[in-house]
Structures are given as C-alpha cells and as structure tokens.
Design a protein around this motif. Structure first.
Motif, PDB file in Angstrom:
ATOM      1  N   GLN A 133      20.944 -19.198  -7.984  1.00 17.60           N
ATOM      2  CA  GLN A 133      21.469 -18.242  -7.013  1.00 17.60           C
ATOM      3  C   GLN A 133      22.890 -17.826  -7.380  1.00 17.60           C
ATOM      4  O   GLN A 133      23.251 -16.645  -7.300  1.00 17.60           O
ATOM      5  CB  GLN A 133      21.453 -18.844  -5.607  1.00 17.60           C
ATOM      6  CG  GLN A 133      22.031 -17.919  -4.551  1.00 17.60           C
ATOM      7  CD  GLN A 133      22.121 -18.557  -3.193  1.00 17.60           C
ATOM      8  OE1 GLN A 133      21.229 -18.387  -2.368  1.00 17.60           O
ATOM      9  NE2 GLN A 133      23.200 -19.280  -2.931  1.00 17.60           N
ATOM     10  N   LYS A 148      28.199 -17.914  -0.991  1.00 22.01           N
ATOM     11  CA  LYS A 148      26.753 -18.031  -0.833  1.00 22.01           C
ATOM     12  C   LYS A 148      26.280 -19.460  -1.103  1.00 22.01           C
ATOM     13  O   LYS A 148      25.320 -19.930  -0.469  1.00 22.01           O
ATOM     14  CB  LYS A 148      26.035 -17.066  -1.791  1.00 22.01           C
ATOM     15  CG  LYS A 148      25.970 -15.624  -1.318  1.00 22.01           C
ATOM     16  CD  LYS A 148      24.941 -15.418  -0.207  1.00 22.01           C
ATOM     17  CE  LYS A 148      23.523 -15.640  -0.680  1.00 22.01           C
ATOM     18  NZ  LYS A 148      23.049 -14.685  -1.683  1.00 22.01           N
ATOM     19  N   ASN A 189      16.112 -12.609   0.689  1.00 18.19           N
ATOM     20  CA  ASN A 189      16.772 -13.081  -0.539  1.00 18.19           C
ATOM     21  C   ASN A 189      15.788 -13.237  -1.699  1.00 18.19           C
ATOM     22  O   ASN A 189      15.968 -14.087  -2.571  1.00 18.19           O
ATOM     23  CB  ASN A 189      17.477 -14.420  -0.254  1.00 18.19           C
ATOM     24  CG  ASN A 189      18.674 -14.679  -1.147  1.00 18.19           C
ATOM     25  OD1 ASN A 189      19.290 -13.745  -1.664  1.00 18.19           O
ATOM     26  ND2 ASN A 189      19.007 -15.937  -1.338  1.00 18.19           N
TER      27      ASN A 189
END
Length: 252
Positions: A133, A148, A189
């Motif tokens: 990510q 994040k 996402n």
C-alpha cells in the motif's frame, strides 16, 4: 437487489456540526485526507448559503492547519447554473461520483488461476500489505503514504473492515478493503500493482468478496470520469446514482 444509496457509503470521519442544510465531517487523525474533511449538503444550497458554508469551513480548516475546502452535494441532483458559475469562477475542481451495486450471484464467473493467491490480511501478512500500500500511495506524496499506513493500523482492529491481499506467483500484487454493514459489503481501495495488471487479479479480488458475502449487496463508488467504471458495468454492477463534489486548495 437491496435498495442502496450514497447514505450506505462508509465515511471515515465524525460529524462535528450539523444543521438542516449540511453535515460537517472531520477526521483529525488524517487532516490531509480530503474525503474525511468536508461538508456534505443535505439539499442544494442557495448561492448565499454556499458562500456562508464556504467561509465557515475555510475558517475551521485554517484553525486546524488545513488548506483545502471540499463540498459534496445531494445525491442525484443537478446543480443550479448560478452555483456552477460561482464554483468554476472561484477555482474549484469539480467532478462527480457514481454509486454501483451488485448481488454477489450476478458477478461473472472467474477462471481459477493457480498463480493468483487471495488471502485475508492477518498478523502474518499485515506488514506485506502495508509495504504494498505504501508503494502505491507514494504517488500522492510520502506524507500521505505514511498517514495511510497509520490509518491501516487503526482499521486493522475494526471488525467491520476486512483487508484482503492478492499474490501473483508469490509476489504481493494487489489488495482491497471491504467495509461491512448488516446489508452491504463495500469494496474500497481496490488496487493492483501496475506490473501485475491485466492478469485477472482485480477480478479475483472482487470474486473473493462476492464469495464471502453472498447475502449482502456489494457496493462501490467510482469516479464518474474514470474509465474503470466501464469495467464495473461489464461485470454486471448496476448503476445506482451520482453525486457532485468540488474541492479547492487555498493558495493554488
């Protein structure tokens, strides 16, 4: 198909002010996430009301060290020309979101591919998920990417948010988050690393969601100007509605 609306979409943030006209969402843990710090109008404002909300939100954000202003408008409502002209003339970026939904049994069959391994994120593979990510989010800046990571760590303990990771020939290749309620499973996402795209990984991630939540309506929000929405329609998602949103970074 269970009836769904934009009210069913998960919003990361708390309502810090509300009146008959709007809800003000704020998320102090991640001030740079525009989708968590904004005003959502319950009905279309007049130009005067928009300007008053704009001044309020700008002053609130400046006190928090935030430089943006963002508004979401009511679902399936076309903006009055007076509002459009003002927003365009004031330097706002404007766009719209589209809501899609599908019953899991309507999702197309996906060919089984032994090279693709889909796993729920646990303590054992959490760091791998975080690394993947982080690399994807770097395009938005290292500050955002680090924020994040902190967000993912907070969400990891929430039972309503499931994180899923895909491996291709043993290499981390993609991921998706699933936010569950009593009636919906929201895909959020959804990401496939560029070098692993066009190998069916995105479809396999979605199929994993369909198989694990057969009794829920699976929903997602797409950028109305993004070509990925065409893929969702080919996968039998049903278009539900749209919502206009605008944002501006002060000083730009």
């Amino acid at each position: 198909m269970k009836q769904v609306t934009f009210d069913d979409i998960y919003i990361l943030g708390c309502i810090v002010a509300e009146n008959d006209l709007y809800r003000h969402y704020h998320y102090p843990e991640m001030l740079i996430r525009y989708d968590s710090n904004f005003i959502e109008f319950k009905k279309q404002p007049s130009l005067t009301e928009l300007k008053e909300a704009e001044n309020y939100l700008r002053e609130f954000h400046l006190r928090q060290g935030q430089k943006h202003v963002k508004f979401c408008f009511p679902e399936n409502v076309q903006l009055e020309r007076e509002l459009v002209d003002y927003l365009n003339g004031s330097g706002y970026e404007n766009g719209f979101l589209e809501l899609y939904a599908i019953q899991p049994d309507q999702f197309p069959e996906v060919e089984d591919q032994p090279d693709i391994d889909i796993q729920i994120v646990t303590d054992k593979n959490f760091e791998t998920y975080l690394d993947l990510q982080y690399k994807q989010d770097l395009e938005f800046g290292s500050k955002f990417a680090r924020a994040k990571i902190d967000l993912a760590k907070r969400q990891f303990t929430e039972s309503s948010i499931i994180k899923i990771i895909a491996f291709y020939k043993g290499n981390p290749a993609g991921y998706v988050d699933v936010i569950t309620t009593d009636k919906t499973a929201e895909i959020d996402n959804l990401t496939v690393e560029e070098s692993f795209q066009k190998k069916g990984i995105g479809s396999r991630l979605q199929k994993f969601v369909m198989d694990n939540y057969p009794d829920k309506a699976v929903i997602l929000v797409a950028d109305g100007e993004d070509t990925v929405r065409e893929m969702y329609m080919k996968q039998n998602y049903q278009y539900v509605g749209f919502q206009y949103e605008v944002q501006k970074i002060e000083g730009d």
